[in-house]
Design an enzyme around this catalytic site. Structure first.
Site, PDB file in Angstrom:
ATOM      1  N   HIS A 176       0.828  -1.207   0.000  1.00  0.00           N
ATOM      2  CA  HIS A 176       0.000   0.000   0.000  1.00  0.00           C
ATOM      3  C   HIS A 176       0.860   1.254   0.000  1.00  0.00           C
ATOM      4  O   HIS A 176       2.028   1.233   0.394  1.00  0.00           O
ATOM      5  CB  HIS A 176      -0.879   0.028   1.251  1.00  0.00           C
ATOM      6  CG  HIS A 176      -2.158  -0.710   1.110  1.00  0.00           C
ATOM      7  ND1 HIS A 176      -3.363  -0.180   1.500  1.00  0.00           N
ATOM      8  CD2 HIS A 176      -2.433  -1.941   0.617  1.00  0.00           C
ATOM      9  CE1 HIS A 176      -4.330  -1.053   1.259  1.00  0.00           C
ATOM     10  NE2 HIS A 176      -3.778  -2.141   0.726  1.00  0.00           N
ATOM     11  N   GLU A 231      -6.151  -0.564  -6.169  1.00  0.00           N
ATOM     12  CA  GLU A 231      -7.159   0.296  -5.558  1.00  0.00           C
ATOM     13  C   GLU A 231      -6.770   1.751  -5.759  1.00  0.00           C
ATOM     14  O   GLU A 231      -5.589   2.105  -5.691  1.00  0.00           O
ATOM     15  CB  GLU A 231      -7.278   0.029  -4.048  1.00  0.00           C
ATOM     16  CG  GLU A 231      -7.749  -1.356  -3.680  1.00  0.00           C
ATOM     17  CD  GLU A 231      -6.593  -2.250  -3.252  1.00  0.00           C
ATOM     18  OE1 GLU A 231      -5.497  -1.725  -2.945  1.00  0.00           O
ATOM     19  OE2 GLU A 231      -6.782  -3.477  -3.253  1.00  0.00           O
TER      20      GLU A 231
END
Length: 322
Positions: free
Chosen positions: A38, A107
């Site tokens: 991330h 994402e």
């Protein structure tokens, strides 16, 4: 027999702590480990997001047995697929063959930082398919030149290659991504115990290949404290995977989950110190056709007691319950 894995969740712990955690996970008997990749945490309360690949390099040197895996890396926005291929080959060498490359279409939360916009799900999967082709071509050790719809590669080559390239997993949450995984992946990655996912994977070439799920839990001897922590840090997860890839920043996830109370989260996530609740939740993945299950202990500062509980109680209960 199901293999049970430990999740290094970069959203909730710093880099040195993550390495310490996976070393302990190896000691207590987890079968494999995975790491999230991330640039942001899901919620501000989680508070972390170190670079997963640096953590993996350190983990490869600090451990000796436990397999490592990205869960998952997006090779299409923050990273060019040629760079991902080089990172993965290097990790496979450093870990002496213990690395699996988990890939996904990404994402918005993590990929927006390069300012390339956020296209439709169909376009994201097209990019992923092209990226996988580039990565596999580079794993051959040959020069690669391609001018594709989404990526250009000019005379690229990997000079340090392992004897066995890392297996590639592809994350799926619906029919089209399952079909892509069945055609192109060595294993399936998913986070929901849905039989449709594994059946679609099988229909498109995935039969007989591993499929890895993920289950969040919040261990604490005080169930009320566990429920409160799960709500504080993991309420975002109830949004579902048709919504979560689209939201751009942690504040968006907080707003989307504003209507959820602690007991809403407790209905979806095992909380407390009852191993049977985790065994029951894990059984749903086995019934859905998953062969491996990575566990997430919620709370970066609560890994040590969880890992000891896993050693003495949880892992024996999971293995006895199969």
């Amino acid at each position: 027999m199901t293999d049970y894995g430990y999740t290094m969740m970069t959203e909730q712990a710093g880099p040195r702590e993550l390495v310490d955690h996976v070393v302990e996970a190896e000691r207590v008997g987890f079968d494999f480990s995975v790491i999230s990749d991330h640039s942001f945490p899901w919620l501000d309360e989680q508070g972390h997001s170190p670079y997963a690949w640096s953590v993996l390099g350190a983990a490869a040197q600090a451990t000796t047995r436990i397999p490592l895996m990205t869960f998952v890396t997006c090779p299409t926005f923050r990273y060019h697929p040629a760079v991902v291929a080089q990172k993965a080959a290097t990790l496979q060498l450093l870990s002496e063959g213990r690395f699996r490359l988990g890939l996904g279409s990404g994402e918005n939360l993590n990929e927006h930082i390069v300012g390339a916009g956020w296209p439709t799900a169909r376009d994201r999967l097209d990019r992923l398919e092209e990226a996988v082709g580039i990565i596999r071509a580079l794993f051959t050790g040959e020069y690669v030149t391609r001018h594709g719809r989404h990526f250009d590669v000019a005379a690229a080559r990997l000079w340090d290659l392992p004897d066995r390239p890392p297996p590639i997993g592809i994350a799926a949450s619906g029919p089209r991504s399952c079909a892509l995984a069945g055609r192109l992946a060595d294993l399936l990655v998913a986070v929901e115990p849905e039989r449709e996912l594994t059946e679609d994977f099988d229909r498109h070439g995935g039969a007989g290949k591993p499929r890895i799920g993920q289950l969040a839990l919040c261990y604490d001897t005080d169930r009320d404290a566990a429920v409160a922590r799960a709500h504080e840090q993991f309420r975002w997860s109830l949004g579902g995977w048709r919504v979560n890839p689209e939201l751009p920043v942690p504040g968006s996830f907080a707003q989307a989950a504003a209507h959820l109370g602690p007991e809403d989260v407790a209905k979806a996530i095992p909380c407390g110190d009852d191993p049977d609740a985790v065994v029951e939740a894990a059984a749903a993945y086995r019934r859905a056709g998953f062969t491996d299950l990575a566990l997430v202990q919620i709370g970066g500062g609560h890994q040590a007691p969880f890992l000891e509980w896993a050693r003495t109680t949880l892992l024996p209960a999971l293995r006895a319950g199969e």
